[in-house]
Design a protein around this motif. Sequence first.
Motif, PDB file in Angstrom:
ATOM      1  N   ILE A 224       0.831  -1.201   0.000  1.00 14.45           N
ATOM      2  CA  ILE A 224       0.000   0.000   0.000  1.00 14.45           C
ATOM      3  C   ILE A 224       0.869   1.256   0.000  1.00 14.45           C
ATOM      4  O   ILE A 224       0.644   2.192  -0.771  1.00 14.45           O
ATOM      5  N   PHE A 225       1.900   1.267   0.872  1.00 13.19           N
ATOM      6  CA  PHE A 225       2.768   2.448   0.939  1.00 13.19           C
ATOM      7  C   PHE A 225       3.581   2.618  -0.343  1.00 13.19           C
ATOM      8  O   PHE A 225       3.844   3.742  -0.780  1.00 13.19           O
ATOM      9  N   LEU A 226       3.974   1.505  -0.973  1.00 11.76           N
ATOM     10  CA  LEU A 226       4.695   1.597  -2.248  1.00 11.76           C
ATOM     11  C   LEU A 226       3.784   2.159  -3.344  1.00 11.76           C
ATOM     12  O   LEU A 226       4.215   2.981  -4.159  1.00 11.76           O
ATOM     13  N   HIS A 230       4.136   5.848  -5.498  1.00 14.15           N
ATOM     14  CA  HIS A 230       4.213   6.070  -6.943  1.00 14.15           C
ATOM     15  C   HIS A 230       3.842   7.504  -7.315  1.00 14.15           C
ATOM     16  O   HIS A 230       4.241   8.010  -8.344  1.00 14.15           O
ATOM     17  N   GLY A 231       3.021   8.125  -6.482  1.00 13.56           N
ATOM     18  CA  GLY A 231       2.599   9.488  -6.815  1.00 13.56           C
ATOM     19  C   GLY A 231       3.183  10.527  -5.890  1.00 13.56           C
ATOM     20  O   GLY A 231       2.668  11.634  -5.788  1.00 13.56           O
ATOM     21  N   ARG A 232       4.276  10.196  -5.218  1.00 13.94           N
ATOM     22  CA  ARG A 232       4.817  11.129  -4.227  1.00 13.94           C
ATOM     23  C   ARG A 232       5.768  12.161  -4.824  1.00 13.94           C
ATOM     24  O   ARG A 232       6.306  12.980  -4.106  1.00 13.94           O
ATOM     25  N   TYR A 422      -8.063   1.334   2.446  1.00 13.30           N
ATOM     26  CA  TYR A 422      -7.688   2.552   1.736  1.00 13.30           C
ATOM     27  C   TYR A 422      -6.400   3.134   2.316  1.00 13.30           C
ATOM     28  O   TYR A 422      -6.242   4.346   2.430  1.00 13.30           O
ATOM     29  N   GLY A 423      -5.482   2.254   2.705  1.00 13.12           N
ATOM     30  CA  GLY A 423      -4.261   2.691   3.371  1.00 13.12           C
ATOM     31  C   GLY A 423      -3.381   3.552   2.492  1.00 13.12           C
ATOM     32  O   GLY A 423      -2.476   4.222   2.977  1.00 13.12           O
ATOM     33  N   LEU A 650      10.750   0.532   7.700  1.00 14.88           N
ATOM     34  CA  LEU A 650      11.608  -0.064   6.669  1.00 14.88           C
ATOM     35  C   LEU A 650      11.692   0.825   5.438  1.00 14.88           C
ATOM     36  O   LEU A 650      12.775   1.044   4.886  1.00 14.88           O
ATOM     37  N   LEU A 651      10.549   1.364   4.994  1.00 10.26           N
ATOM     38  CA  LEU A 651      10.549   2.192   3.786  1.00 10.26           C
ATOM     39  C   LEU A 651      11.241   3.535   4.013  1.00 10.26           C
ATOM     40  O   LEU A 651      11.654   4.193   3.058  1.00 10.26           O
TER      41      LEU A 651
END
Length: 680
Positions: A224-226, A230-232, A422-423, A650-651
């Motif tokens: 979810i965080f990855l 993608h739009g960061r 919706y994380g 981790l991310l």
Amino acid sequence: MPDLDSDIQYLKGVGPAFAKKFAKLGIHTIRDLLLHYPRRYIDYSKPYTVVSAPFDVDCCVKATVLQRDPDRRVKGGRMLSHVVASDDTGILSLSWFNAPYAAQKLEPGTEYYFEGRVGGTLTRREILHPIIRTEEQVAAVPLLPVYGATEGLPAARITRCVQTALAYVDQLEDPLPPALLTKYRMPAKAEAVRAIHSPRDAADAAAARRRLIFEELYLLQLGIFLLRGHGRQATGAPMRPMDLGPFWRSLPYAPTGAQRRAAAEITADLCGETPMNRLLQGDVGSGKTLVAAAAIWFAAQNGWQSAMLAPTEILARQHAANLADRLEPFGVNVTLLVGGMKASEKRVALAAIADGRAGLVVGTHAVLTDSVVFHNLGLAIVDEQHRFGVRQRGILAGKARNPHLLVMSATPIPRTLGLLMYGDLDISVLDELPPGRKPVRTWFITGRKRRDMYGYLEKQIAAGHQVYIVCPAIEENEVDSGMKAVKKYYEETVCPLLPGRRIGLLHGKMKPKEKDEVMQRFKNGELDVLVSTTVIEVGVDVPNATVMVIENAERFGLSSLHQLRGRVGRGSADSCCILVSDNESEGVRSRLSFLCHTPDGFAVAKYDLETRGPGDFFGEAQHGLPTLQIADLVQDTRTLTVAQAEAKALLAVDPSLSRPEHKALSDEVERLFSATGAMN
């Protein structure tokens, strides 16, 4: 020799025929089979006596076989096998239909363990089709795993195949960093998978489950965080702050405080350096479309186009008409793009989108096609988020360089579940209903009151109102005989009981164009009654409809019933929802009674989640995220919180999981999300 990723047919004991059956369970490889975890265990180490065995519950009873009766043919042509067993407390009657070998292998005078659902009387209990085990088998495997089965592939066959597949378990790479295993005292992956399929005892099974639940939630949160990452990058649609006052003052009524608050959160995001990624969540009738209109107005004042994606053509047309009323006075041109348009109309729309004359494009999946090219898309909006996956949202966002994304959902869900489903989004909640919106009275009746109910429906129609009647099934053979098949119900019940009334039929097997035509006729007032399956659940607004009847209401989750109830009560007249069920279960009656006394969709969703479990939300992967195999969102919220924190940590040090030591982790995230297309 096969390996983990070999086709399941090459596993000893499977073959091509059973491979097709395994495919129905989503099992295609040996790896898939190893990761198909037991639903529960039968604990043979603590059997009940005959008299102490609880009624109507799956349990294990230890008893000695007294006699085998001769097989006999019974009504319907089935062969009945019957055995009598007992212990010091009472008699146990055991029966099988068309399974003579099960009874024949039982020896009188020998003690066995029988597992199944117990019925009968206080002094003479009975079990139909029990699972049988000997003393030696129980000593070797005290906890027997039980797997989800499918037609032609019984649980016992799955169990044997899983035991064969365990020979490959050491090939499983462990995706979790060693530091996490140490920190939370968790077993390695191969050890956990072996233990969950073949535990030594209850503690062994619990440790394995704990490890695998953590891994599933950890991988899910990383994915979810990855996706969110993608739009960061910097947004391709920068906007400047602007007062929403002119838009609010143009309305014929005052917005609610919740609408103002949500719009302020959205416009703050639109002025940020990175693209907005926000969920607008609100109960039925809370005014999400007005908040979306405010965001579209804001984007237009900043010189950017907006696009809104709706799940059906009729809903797209409804949104286009409503938004045109709000936005065209400000010079924002609203353009409709749906599959049912004429080619000439479509060409005009595509040209307006490409040269920027279309300030807002409202459409269905047609907006996602390659032929749609935007002039300067800045804001993408997805209505009814659960009908579109992450990948479809991505296609819409891909029509521009890092546009802002707003998704809307009328499916009320508890916040914890929202963070999981919706994380990848921030969340705004509309928790107020606009003034003047009347509550929908809800009643629960049995089929004995059906004729009286139809008298009430006749009065409503005579007063100029319209009625929805919802059934859960299309054809009789799809379901058990207790469910109202919509075609048969339409022909044999509704039409005879409402003679002379204009009655329409709507179901999911109709072509989209046919469905839209029927729905449009109902919306235009050309039909008095609409008999339908749940395809009418999503957002179409018919203010003149005042009654919602739901047959076999016990077949629906409370959240679905609440969504259906929200189809009425949209006009000025008093409205009601009538739940019809002949189910005598105390649990069913309690659930339906709860809905009758609770108008709050969030309270309904919380109750539904707690009483029915997460399957009501995750039964179908409509939300575009992976279906969970083992985690339970009611029981495992603490693990979810820990998994989220560890994923973020981790991310923070490896934002794209590109380090060599995280390759196994990256591969597992990819595998988990691959079925949804979300990572494409």
